[in-house]
Design an enzyme around this catalytic site. Structure first.
Site, PDB file in Angstrom:
ATOM      1  N   HIS A 169       0.830  -1.202   0.000  1.00 13.48           N
ATOM      2  CA  HIS A 169       0.000   0.000   0.000  1.00 13.48           C
ATOM      3  C   HIS A 169       0.867   1.254   0.000  1.00 13.48           C
ATOM      4  CE1 HIS A 169      -2.872  -2.933   1.978  1.00 13.48           C
ATOM      5  NE2 HIS A 169      -3.595  -2.465   0.975  1.00 13.48           N
ATOM      6  N   GLY A 190      -2.731  -2.359  -6.976  1.00 12.60           N
ATOM      7  CA  GLY A 190      -1.620  -3.288  -7.026  1.00 12.60           C
ATOM      8  C   GLY A 190      -1.834  -4.393  -8.046  1.00 12.60           C
ATOM      9  N   LYS A 200      -1.031  -7.398  -7.760  1.00  8.30           N
ATOM     10  CA  LYS A 200      -1.402  -8.670  -7.135  1.00  8.30           C
ATOM     11  C   LYS A 200      -2.861  -9.023  -7.436  1.00  8.30           C
ATOM     12  CE  LYS A 200      -2.318  -9.044  -2.760  1.00  8.30           C
ATOM     13  NZ  LYS A 200      -3.666  -9.707  -2.810  1.00  8.30           N
TER      14      LYS A 200
END
Length: 285
Positions: free
Chosen positions: A37, A147, A149
């Site tokens: 983050h 992100g 991910k």
């Protein structure tokens, strides 16, 4: 660092800042902040004048009540980290503020949400689409940072922005990892030390698959080897391991020259569901 809990208050503040010519970056989060983050925040600070971070555990994107209940929450720690990063604004709505009534609107992302996360987490992307749309309407960011991910999620959000003509640029930031390769995730907080070591095999499996594909190996054979020899022998229960085409996020049986694609994995370690991916070709429309 300004903190707001209501939609009118944050809108009023941002309207004033926008009238002064400031560009706005948004980092949407569900809290339990980590270095991943922080990287999103740093990217926002590099590219915009004002960085806003939202902290909201969105209940409608959880398809498991147990998962929602167990999601880690530590508001004091999150605010301390955000203050240290010199974030300009934090939006901390409660559930009633975001959803004063039961939500009846539904998003349908078509085939893009029928595979991988959409297949195994029904309703998840509808919840994501609703909360992201609300945050985009409330904050009206020039840029929003996500992100890698959550690659499938970012792909759907890009489509959402195009379809609904949001004047927001979606920026995908590469996954931040532990030294052992484990992708940073709020869910990692629920793993034991041994579990974190075991979970690093998800990234190692993706690297193995990428290397074998680059040698010209057959994808279905590579996938079978990875599932049986790398994951299950380490007591990791795989949910999926797929090669996908990025623009439509469709599952592929083999790489196709000229098409951007990625390897994506989801698996359970110590009953905690983790995801990861490797982008093999990054040319996206």
């Amino acid at each position: 660092m300004e903190k707001f809990e209501t939609i009118p208050a944050v809108r009023s503040y941002l309207k004033r800042e926008r009238s002064r010519g400031k560009s706005i970056g948004l980092v949407p989060t569900m809290g339990a902040l980590h270095r991943g983050h922080m990287e999103l925040i740093r990217r926002s600070k590099e590219h915009t004048d004002l960085t806003a971070v939202s902290l909201f555990v969105n209940p409608i994107q959880f398809n498991s009540p147990e998962d929602l209940e167990n999601y880690p929450r530590d508001l004091h720690r999150d605010l301390t980290l955000l203050s240290q990063e010199a974030v300009d604004l934090v939006f901390i709505p409660n559930e009633t503020e975001m959803y004063p009534e039961a939500v009846i609107t539904e998003f349908d992302f078509g085939p893009m949400e029928q595979v991988l996360e959409g297949q195994f987490r029904p309703g998840h992307f509808n919840g994501v689409g609703i909360v992201v749309s609300k945050l985009f309407h409330i904050i009206q960011p020039d840029m929003a940072f996500f992100g890698q991910k959550d690659l499938q999620q970012v792909t759907l959000i890009r489509r959402l922005v195009r379809d609904l003509s949001f004047p927001t640029t979606v920026v995908t930031v590469p996954t931040v990892r532990e030294t052992n390769g484990l992708a940073l995730s709020s869910r990692n907080l629920r793993l034991s030390e041994q579990g974190r070591d075991t979970a690093s095999l998800l990234h190692q499996t993706l690297l193995f698959c990428q290397a074998e594909l680059m040698k010209g190996g057959d994808w279905l054979f590579i996938k079978s080897q990875a599932m049986d020899r790398l994951l299950r022998t380490a007591s990791i229960e795989p949910e999926y391991l797929e090669l996908v085409e990025l623009n439509r996020f469709s599952v592929m049986s083999s790489p196709v020259s000229g098409l951007p694609h990625a390897l994506c994995i989801a698996a359970f370690v110590e009953n905690i569901r983790l995801i990861d991916n490797i982008v093999i070709s990054e040319e996206q429309n």
